[in-house]
Scaffold this motif. Structure first.
Motif, PDB file in Angstrom:
ATOM      1  N   GLY A 147      -5.363  -8.310   3.563  1.00 51.92           N
ATOM      2  CA  GLY A 147      -5.789  -6.991   3.086  1.00 51.92           C
ATOM      3  C   GLY A 147      -5.485  -5.876   4.058  1.00 51.92           C
ATOM      4  N   VAL A 148      -5.121  -6.244   5.280  1.00 55.27           N
ATOM      5  CA  VAL A 148      -4.773  -5.208   6.265  1.00 55.27           C
ATOM      6  C   VAL A 148      -3.306  -4.828   6.093  1.00 55.27           C
ATOM      7  N   LEU A 149      -3.034  -3.520   6.040  1.00 61.90           N
ATOM      8  CA  LEU A 149      -1.678  -3.055   5.765  1.00 61.90           C
ATOM      9  C   LEU A 149      -0.993  -2.418   6.957  1.00 61.90           C
ATOM     10  N   ALA A 150      -1.770  -1.845   7.837  1.00 61.17           N
ATOM     11  CA  ALA A 150      -1.149  -1.236   9.009  1.00 61.17           C
ATOM     12  C   ALA A 150      -2.178  -1.137  10.123  1.00 61.17           C
ATOM     13  N   VAL A 151      -1.706  -1.352  11.337  1.00 63.24           N
ATOM     14  CA  VAL A 151      -2.557  -1.176  12.515  1.00 63.24           C
ATOM     15  C   VAL A 151      -1.755  -0.366  13.525  1.00 63.24           C
ATOM     16  N   LEU A 152      -2.361   0.681  14.028  1.00 63.13           N
ATOM     17  CA  LEU A 152      -1.674   1.525  15.009  1.00 63.13           C
ATOM     18  C   LEU A 152      -2.505   1.616  16.288  1.00 63.13           C
ATOM     19  N   THR A 153      -1.793   1.647  17.412  1.00 64.42           N
ATOM     20  CA  THR A 153      -2.474   1.917  18.682  1.00 64.42           C
ATOM     21  C   THR A 153      -1.713   3.041  19.386  1.00 64.42           C
ATOM     22  N   ALA A 173       0.368   2.983  21.614  1.00 62.54           N
ATOM     23  CA  ALA A 173       1.781   2.703  21.844  1.00 62.54           C
ATOM     24  C   ALA A 173       2.633   3.047  20.630  1.00 62.54           C
ATOM     25  N   ASP A 174       2.020   3.097  19.465  1.00 65.44           N
ATOM     26  CA  ASP A 174       2.784   3.312  18.230  1.00 65.44           C
ATOM     27  C   ASP A 174       2.902   4.782  17.837  1.00 65.44           C
ATOM     28  N   VAL A 175       2.208   5.653  18.550  1.00 67.62           N
ATOM     29  CA  VAL A 175       2.141   7.033  18.075  1.00 67.62           C
ATOM     30  C   VAL A 175       2.770   7.997  19.078  1.00 67.62           C
ATOM     31  N   THR A 176       2.978   9.189  18.634  1.00 66.76           N
ATOM     32  CA  THR A 176       3.646  10.219  19.437  1.00 66.76           C
ATOM     33  C   THR A 176       2.954  10.450  20.781  1.00 66.76           C
ATOM     34  N   LEU A 220      -4.051   8.597  19.675  1.00 62.57           N
ATOM     35  CA  LEU A 220      -4.802   7.374  19.979  1.00 62.57           C
ATOM     36  C   LEU A 220      -4.638   7.156  21.484  1.00 62.57           C
ATOM     37  N   ALA A 221      -5.671   6.627  22.104  1.00 62.02           N
ATOM     38  CA  ALA A 221      -5.676   6.560  23.573  1.00 62.02           C
ATOM     39  C   ALA A 221      -4.380   5.947  24.093  1.00 62.02           C
ATOM     40  N   LYS A 222      -3.790   6.649  25.046  1.00 62.46           N
ATOM     41  CA  LYS A 222      -2.556   6.130  25.660  1.00 62.46           C
ATOM     42  C   LYS A 222      -2.904   5.237  26.845  1.00 62.46           C
ATOM     43  N   ASP A 223      -3.789   5.738  27.663  1.00 59.98           N
ATOM     44  CA  ASP A 223      -4.111   4.958  28.859  1.00 59.98           C
ATOM     45  C   ASP A 223      -5.591   5.022  29.191  1.00 59.98           C
ATOM     46  N   LYS A 224      -6.278   6.010  28.618  1.00 63.98           N
ATOM     47  CA  LYS A 224      -7.623   6.283  29.088  1.00 63.98           C
ATOM     48  C   LYS A 224      -8.527   6.629  27.915  1.00 63.98           C
ATOM     49  N   VAL A 225      -9.772   6.239  28.008  1.00 63.84           N
ATOM     50  CA  VAL A 225     -10.765   6.725  27.042  1.00 63.84           C
ATOM     51  C   VAL A 225     -11.782   7.550  27.809  1.00 63.84           C
ATOM     52  N   ARG A 226     -12.263   8.608  27.149  1.00 66.10           N
ATOM     53  CA  ARG A 226     -13.074   9.582  27.892  1.00 66.10           C
ATOM     54  C   ARG A 226     -14.443   9.833  27.291  1.00 66.10           C
ATOM     55  N   HIS A 227     -14.711   9.253  26.138  1.00 64.53           N
ATOM     56  CA  HIS A 227     -16.067   9.360  25.581  1.00 64.53           C
ATOM     57  C   HIS A 227     -16.271   8.254  24.560  1.00 64.53           C
ATOM     58  N   SER A 269      -4.729   9.366   9.097  1.00 64.66           N
ATOM     59  CA  SER A 269      -4.437   9.063   7.690  1.00 64.66           C
ATOM     60  C   SER A 269      -2.965   9.323   7.419  1.00 64.66           C
ATOM     61  N   ALA A 270      -2.410  10.378   8.001  1.00 63.79           N
ATOM     62  CA  ALA A 270      -0.986  10.671   7.791  1.00 63.79           C
ATOM     63  C   ALA A 270      -0.116   9.574   8.409  1.00 63.79           C
ATOM     64  N   LEU A 271      -0.475   9.160   9.617  1.00 64.39           N
ATOM     65  CA  LEU A 271       0.336   8.153  10.286  1.00 64.39           C
ATOM     66  C   LEU A 271       0.228   6.800   9.594  1.00 64.39           C
ATOM     67  N   LEU A 272      -0.992   6.453   9.193  1.00 62.19           N
ATOM     68  CA  LEU A 272      -1.173   5.161   8.514  1.00 62.19           C
ATOM     69  C   LEU A 272      -0.472   5.186   7.159  1.00 62.19           C
ATOM     70  N   SER A 273      -0.545   6.313   6.484  1.00 63.66           N
ATOM     71  CA  SER A 273       0.081   6.408   5.171  1.00 63.66           C
ATOM     72  C   SER A 273       1.594   6.265   5.311  1.00 63.66           C
ATOM     73  N   ARG A 274       2.114   6.871   6.340  1.00 65.54           N
ATOM     74  CA  ARG A 274       3.557   6.732   6.550  1.00 65.54           C
ATOM     75  C   ARG A 274       3.899   5.284   6.881  1.00 65.54           C
ATOM     76  N   ALA A 275       3.015   4.629   7.618  1.00 69.84           N
ATOM     77  CA  ALA A 275       3.295   3.251   8.024  1.00 69.84           C
ATOM     78  C   ALA A 275       3.214   2.275   6.855  1.00 69.84           C
ATOM     79  N   CYS A 276       2.295   2.514   5.929  1.00 71.30           N
ATOM     80  CA  CYS A 276       2.150   1.507   4.866  1.00 71.30           C
ATOM     81  C   CYS A 276       2.659   1.994   3.514  1.00 71.30           C
ATOM     82  N   GLY A 277       3.113   3.237   3.448  1.00 70.56           N
ATOM     83  CA  GLY A 277       3.723   3.698   2.198  1.00 70.56           C
ATOM     84  C   GLY A 277       2.751   3.889   1.056  1.00 70.56           C
ATOM     85  N   ARG A 278       1.469   4.018   1.369  1.00 70.11           N
ATOM     86  CA  ARG A 278       0.482   4.240   0.317  1.00 70.11           C
ATOM     87  C   ARG A 278      -0.451   5.380   0.739  1.00 70.11           C
TER      88      ARG A 278
END
Ligand SMILES: Cc1cc2nc3c(=O)[nH]c(=O)nc-3n(C[C@H](O)[C@H](O)[C@H](O)COP(=O)(O)OP(=O)(O)OC[C@H]3O[C@@H](n4cnc5c(N)ncnc54)[C@H](O)[C@@H]3O)c2cc1C
Ligand code: FES
Ligand code: FES
Lengths: 290, 958
Positions: free
Chosen positions: B226-232, B234-237, B253-260, B417-426
């Motif tokens: 049921g999972v269609l796309a997972v992004l971290t 590393a996968d995003v701009t 999405l966090a590149k190297d650090k989380v701050r809150h 939502s835009a990135l996931l939609s582009r990744a899974c085509g829905r």
């Protein structure tokens, strides 16, 4: 969050509910009004595979007048109790709790059984029930037993209920003559605010206005509803003057074991207990009239 | 396991297969598409999900659907019969019982059940019955009125039928144009929309407040059916985003650090939300914990760990305003007092959670449905992050259930939502839970304020100096502007000849703060108002009198170069003093009762927009040097008359978020067209249809969009005039239009139907269209750094008197009453104005006495829900009188200014003063909780006793 996969079993009788509990224990919870259970499941406070829904057990529902007092079925909703014509006279002190807790929507779903046996430290009904000397009728497929309400809850969300046992009813004994009770609670909003502290008081006076019996119980300031035994000893036989009330308040403050949290520090809660004890004593006394 | 179940809903049977664990709310919304029932908290706290079960209101979020098969269920959709609203619904429409409408279905159902039981309830009975329905917009005043007056809307009641042609133009209190849709549950909010083949997304937020991301393993999540796309990360701009162009500091999405807590780490799309939630649990992330900073004053200390390398001392913005010579002025002052105040991290808590739906076309165009206040900024930021032209992005803003500033920027939901939609085509829908809303934040900065006031013998202000540290959380967001606003608005209300402000915007490991109603100003305003009232008491001057002596006057340039035009501040002071019977009460009330005054005002739209260049991608062209003018119009409108001349369609991208902008814009446009508002249709939701308007922030819409729509309407009328003149036999310059009739000026008997003229226009020239736009005046503001912040074409003013009762033993405050007068210019829709004031008073009073996000030392949010984070219920709301003083702003449309944010500003100070008046103690850190009051009273008693003892000593010694 969504509730993880779960199976709901609808029990038609007490015995069936008890049997279902026994069968799935410990992976099971009772579901009454669900106002606590659903929140707990969604927030993953606990997770279980099975719920035993009590909604179909008609016998568990409603308030009836018995020879020795009021019998409140565990499945009676807070609203039903609040609106029951039987909750009149000296019993009406119950409304101090039922009319002020939660919201109309929650009260329409929430049950007396859930509020009492849920054993949440800030539940509003147990203290006033304890003050009014209520007992809990526990039932399982092995039979029934009765415990004093102050002995039912032993800690946060823990009771003396056995695995396949459930709360069937709460019995509130018929109040004696010259009886008055009151529940004073403090919340941070005018409505829908969990009690920061609450104090329930029930008094019976002799003809000479000395105290025949007195029971004080506290809400939200201990791991379980707190019955202040010492207060009974202190007050019986005395006239409830300002000094006696102040001493009772001091005893209640001493008996409280509050914690500090978002809603208030332990010191503030303890102070509230004092104030609320004085207020509840005054209100109960006023209800007795002269 | 699915089971077939049958439900009786609104008298109709529904057969549906569901799982045992589904709530009635989810079944209604997701399976049966009965989306009138709203999800506000999913935990019983808000009442938005209220349905009637056998006639009684219950929270459908707390009911398992599998247990209510045998019950009769009524949802909001089931109330109106054959399209006819119930009397109660009509009453809500007419009496202003709603704004954003998100609480409305639940509110109407609770009230319906009450009236069924008790047809003639008292005000207290109504409040009891509605105590489980939270509303963040109305202050409950309109709601209470609607239920009380419901009788009038019964068949034959006095208001049952509209009385002839009612005035509907500028100045008329017409009902909101979206009211009927909102009371019937038809209004569609983003989360109500479902697109074919749509899937659901969720974001994995950081469980720790500060740390390095060492390793992420998503393989188990990806493998979940049921999972269609997972992004971290590393996968995003790598492009960062934010609000202030100079401080883009947020990763998608966090590149190297989380701050809150809640900082986005990964995003998942799955066939349903439940599967997405399960997938999140399967993502493995390894963190290296870093020390957590939750206190701004600790974060600036030397040696504190840096949350962002680039912000030295954890300060992202420093402001330094220095006008005149404060130090000399203090020396020359008769009286000087300095106090320290601390604000609270208040969260807007709109009833509707943030939500987004993204869908891509095959040729790479994005359509984004989003619950936002600022569609064009979202469009801009999405273009920036997706590296595509703005023209390829369509933003649709469905009904919005309140914003108050937390929806004034692009959210992770928009982006993911835009990135996931582009990744899974829905199409991908994403909705925040209540907890995630708190973790996303963008609430009010907690400000640490040291403020000093110097006045002369008469109480006239000589100098003000303040030093403010704004605790802004982990990202800059609006913080640069906030830090400037905190300083720039103080001199607008009173004449301050010498002024110094030092502002520091500090980073901490908490959700980022943003622009909440009154952006940056309410806390300094609170501090200043308290200080002024303290000074008045010390000097023996009445607190209202001291304000009169210093009040701003019309056509004044402030010390920091803000150009005040119309100003009826003094009139508001006189009006509140009279109406509240101030003189009879101040200093004369019994112990435990108090009265207080607070004042405030705000901009009518920011003079400059956040992006100062063209409407274009920021990376296409370097930033242009700043010019003191707007490059492009901030508000733009098109109005098109339908071919039959019977209706006019107004198109403008102004964001209706509940504040009522659609309605006032329609009124203004109708007025300039010369037709009744009822003949207007509004298209404000779709960027493809409606031209750019910057959005609902800085109280700009009535003012700026108002100009654009009236100019568009006027252009249409100009085009019609020659045709009308020919029909009427007069000169074009003599033609006027009103209420659907075109006539000769001074001789209304020579008239022709407006529609007929419009038809003539169409027949001869094709589409009858008018356009209009608005640019703020050129040259606003001074020439110092930060001079643009606080500039505006016009300023509002207001005064509030608050009355309270305080239980001196428990410290509990009951806000009894508010009397408020505002100078908002000439109101376009008085009911709308009062609605804003009433809402602001209840929100502001709640903010003063009970609200605040609490954090543990580890940065965990302690109350990210509506039972821990308390907002006022209908039983907490005071009685409110809201009035407006006569005012006309020549630069505004039809003389109007603003009310949305200015209405918040007087509230905090008024409440604090009233509490001080009742208790004898000033509480200088917000919120003013009962516990703080009790402690302060105790301390004061001890101090008084000690003082008495000291005073006694010498006496006994003698
Ligand atoms: C918004 C909101 C506000 C609230 N405010 C208050 C408040 O002000 N005061 C207050 O006291 N409570 C409050 N509550 C808590 C809750 O509503 C009450 O405690 C309620 O009475 C619980 O009853 P229920 O029937 O819903 O219990 P459920 O959620 O169905 O069950 C609660 C627990 O009790 C157990 N249980 C239920 N029935 C029995 C039985 N017959 N025998 C043995 N065990 C049983 C269940 O297994 C479960 O563990 C609030 C809840 C919400 C959601
Ligand atoms: S969504 Fe059910 S009460 Fe908030
Ligand atoms: S109208 Fe009530 S929450 Fe917006």
């Amino acid at each position: 969050m969504h509730i993880p996969s779960i199976e709901v079993h609808k029990a038609a009788t007490l015995a069936e509910a008890s049997a279902l509990l026994g069968r799935f224990s410990p992976d099971v919870r009772l579901l009454a009004g669900g106002t606590d259970v659903l929140v707990d499941l969604k927030t993953a406070r606990f997770s279980v595979g099975h719920l035993v829904a009590l909604g179909g057990i008609k016998k568990l529902r409603g308030v009836t007048e018995e020879r020795d007092g009021l019998r409140i079925g565990a499945l009676t909703t807070i609203t039903e109790l609040d609106r029951s014509p039987l909750v009149a006279g000296a019993y009406a002190a119950l409304r101090d709790a039922t009319s002020r807790m939660a919201t109309p929507q929650v009260r329409n779903a929430a049950t007396v059984g859930g509020n009492v046996a849920g054993a949440v430290p800030c539940a509003d009904l147990p203290p006033i029930l304890i003050a009014m000397n209520a007992t809990a009728l526990l039932s399982s497929d092995k039979g029934e037993r009765t415990v004093a309400l102050e002995d039912l809850v032993v800690g946060p969300r823990t009771t003396v209920l056995r695995d396949n046992e459930l709360l069937a009813a709460v019995n509130v004994p018929r109040p004696p003559e010259r009886f008055g009770a009151a529940y004073a609670r403090f919340g941070l909003r005018e409505a829908n605010a969990i009690a920061v502290a609450g104090v329930a008081v029930a008094l019976a006076l002799n003809d000479d206005r000395t105290v025949r019996s007195a029971r004080i119980a506290l809400c939200a300031v201990a791991p379980a509803p707190k019955f202040v035994k010492e207060a009974t000893r202190l007050l019986v036989g005395r006239v409830l003057d300002e000094r006696a009330c102040a001493q009772a308040a001091a005893l209640a403050m001493e008996a409280a074991e509050p914690i500090s949290d978002l809603r208030g520090s332990a010191e503030y809660r303890r102070e509230l207990v004092g104030t609320l004890t004085r207020r509840a004593l005054a209100a109960a006394q006023q209800r007795i009239g002269r | 396991m699915f089971t077939a179940r049958t439900f009786t809903i609104n008298g109709q049977q529904y057969d549906v297969a569901i799982e045992d664990g589904e709530t009635l709310l989810d079944v209604l919304r997701d399976r049966l598409h009965l989306t009138g029932t709203k999800k506000g908290c999913d935990s019983g706290d808000c009442g938005a999900c209220t349905v009637l079960i056998d006639g009684e209101p219950l929270n459908s979020c707390l009911l398992l659907a599998s247990t209510v098969e045998d019950r009769s269920i009524t949802t909001i959709e089931g109330l109106a019969r054959n399209g006819e609203l119930t009397p109660l619904q009509k009453s809500f429409v007419a009496e202003g019982g709603l704004q954003c409408g998100y609480c409305t279905p639940g509110m109407v159902l609770s009230a319906t059940a009450l009236l069924e039981r008790n047809p003639d309830p008292s005000a207290d009975e109504i409040k009891d019955a509605l105590a489980g329905n939270l509303c963040r917009c109305t202050g409950y005043t309109g709601i209470l009125r609607a239920v009380e007056r419901c009788k009038n809307y019964l068949e034959g009641g006095q208001c049952a039928k509209p009385r002839g042609v009612e005035p509907s133009g500028v100045g008329a209190s017409i009902p909101r144009i979206d009211a009927a849709d909102k009371v019937t549950g038809r209004a569609l909010y983003t989360a109500d929309i479902s697109l074919p083949y749509m899937v659901h997304g969720k974001i994995l937020g950081s469980p720790i407040a500060h740390g390095l991301v060492k390793r992420i393993d998503v393989s188990k999540a990806k493998a979940l059916p049921g999972v269609l796309a997972v992004l971290t990360g590393a996968d995003v701009t790598d492009t960062k985003h934010g609000v202030s162009p100079a401080r883009y500091d947020e990763d998608v999405l966090a590149k190297d650090k989380v701050r809150h807590i809640g900082d986005p780490v990964a995003a998942v799309a799955a066939v349903d939300e439940k599967t997405a939630e399960r997938a999140l649990k399967l993502i493995e992330v390894e963190y290296e914990r870093l020390p957590v900073l939750t206190d701004a004053m600790e974060a600036i200390k030397e040696g504190a760990p840096l949350i962002h390398e680039k912000y030295k001392s954890n300060i992202c913005t420093t402001v330094d305003f220095n006008f005149g010579d404060v130090e000399t002025a203090f020396k020359e002052s008769h009286y000087v007092r300095e106090e320290t105040f601390v604000g609270n991290n208040v969260f807007q808590s709109p009833l509707e959670p943030h939500a987004s739906i993204s869908t891509w076309s095959h040729d790479g165009n994005l359509t984004l449905y989003t619950s936002t206040q600022v569609p064009p900024y979202v469009q801009y930021m999405m273009a920036h992050l997706l590296h595509i032209p703005l023209g390829k992005i369509r933003v649709i803003r469905p009904a919005v259930g309140g914003g108050f500033g937390t929806k004034a920027a692009t959210t992770p939901l928009d982006i993911c939502s835009a990135l996931l939609s582009r990744a899974c085509g829905r199409p991908v829908k994403m909705v925040y839970s209540r907890e995630e809303m708190f973790q996303y934040g963008r609430g009010r900065h907690k400000q640490h304020m040291k403020i000093k006031l110097g006045v002369d013998r008469e109480g006239k202000i000589k100098a003000v100096k303040s030093e403010v540290h704004l605790d802004g959380g982990a990202y800059t967001s609006f913080g640069v502007a906030t830090a400037y606003y905190a300083g720039s608005m103080i001199p607008t209300l009173y004449k301050i000849p010498n002024y110094r402000y030092d502002g520091y915007r500090v980073m901490t490991n908490k959700p980022a703060c943003g622009a909440m109603r009154g952006h940056g100003v309410p806390q300094p305003r609170f501090a200043f108002e308290c200080l002024l009232s303290m000074a008045a008491d010390d000097l023996g001057i009445d607190p209202i009198e001291i304000r009169r002596r210093n009040a701003m006057t019309p056509n004044t340039m402030t010390v920091n170069d803000l150009d005040i035009g119309s100003c009826e501040f003094s009139a508001t002071l006189d009006a509140v003093a009279g109406k509240s019977a101030w003189k009879d009460k101040y200093g004369k009330l019994p112990k435990g009762k108090g009265i207080g005054i607070g004042c405030g005002g705000f901009v009518s739209g920011a003079g400059y927009c956040i992006y100062r260049g063209q409407v274009q991608l920021s990376h296409e062209k370097g930033r242009e040097p700043f010019q003191k003018k707007s490059i492009f119009p901030h508000a733009n409108a098109v109005v098109r008359v339908t071919e039959d001349g019977e209706a006019a369609v107004l198109m403008i991208g102004a964001a209706e978020i509940g504040q009522g902008s659609d309605t006032v814009l329609v009124q203004m446009c109708a007025q300039s067209l010369g037709i009744p508002a009822s003949r207007m249709r509004m298209q404000s939701a779709d960027s493809e249809i409606s031209p750019l308007d910057l959005g609902a922030y800085s109280s700009r819409v009535t003012f700026m969009a108002g100009h654009a729509v009236s100019r568009a309407g006027a252009m249409v009328l100009e085009k019609m005039k020659p045709y009308a003149a020919a029909l009427l036999g007069c000169a074009a310059s003599e033609v006027e239009a009103r209420d659907g009739t075109v006539f000769v000026r001074g001789d209304a008997s020579r008239s022709v139907l407006w529609a007929e003229v419009a038809r003539k226009c169409f027949n001869a020239d094709g589409p009858l269209v008018g356009t209009g736009w608005y640019k703020p005046p050129e040259g606003l503001g001074g020439d110092y750094k930060g001079a643009t912040v606080g500039t505006s074409p016009a300023y509002s003013f207001g005064s509030s008197v608050c009355e309270v009762s305080v239980d001196l033993e428990t410290g509990k405050v009951k806000i009894d009453k508010f009397t408020d007068y505002h100078d908002c210019g000439t109101p376009i829709n008085p009911q709308g104005v009062h609605g804003q004031v009433e809402g602001a008073i209840v929100m502001g009073a709640g903010e003063t006495v009970m609200e605040g996000v609490a954090f543990g030392d580890d940065g965990q949010l302690l109350n990210p829900n509506l039972h821990g984070y308390l907002i006022m219920t209908i039983k907490d709301a005071p009685e409110i009188f809201s009035g407006v003083v006569d005012s006309y702003e020549p630069r505004g449309p039809f003389g109007a200014k603003e009310i949305g944010e200015g209405s918040t500003l007087p509230v905090l100070g008024a409440v604090a003063h009233a509490i001080a008046n009742a208790t004898g103690v000033w509480i200088k850190d917000l919120p003013i909780t009962p516990e703080k009051i009790v402690n302060a009273i105790r301390q004061k008693k001890a101090a008084d006793a000690a003082r008495r003892e000291r005073r006694d000593e010498p006496v006994t010694a003698k």
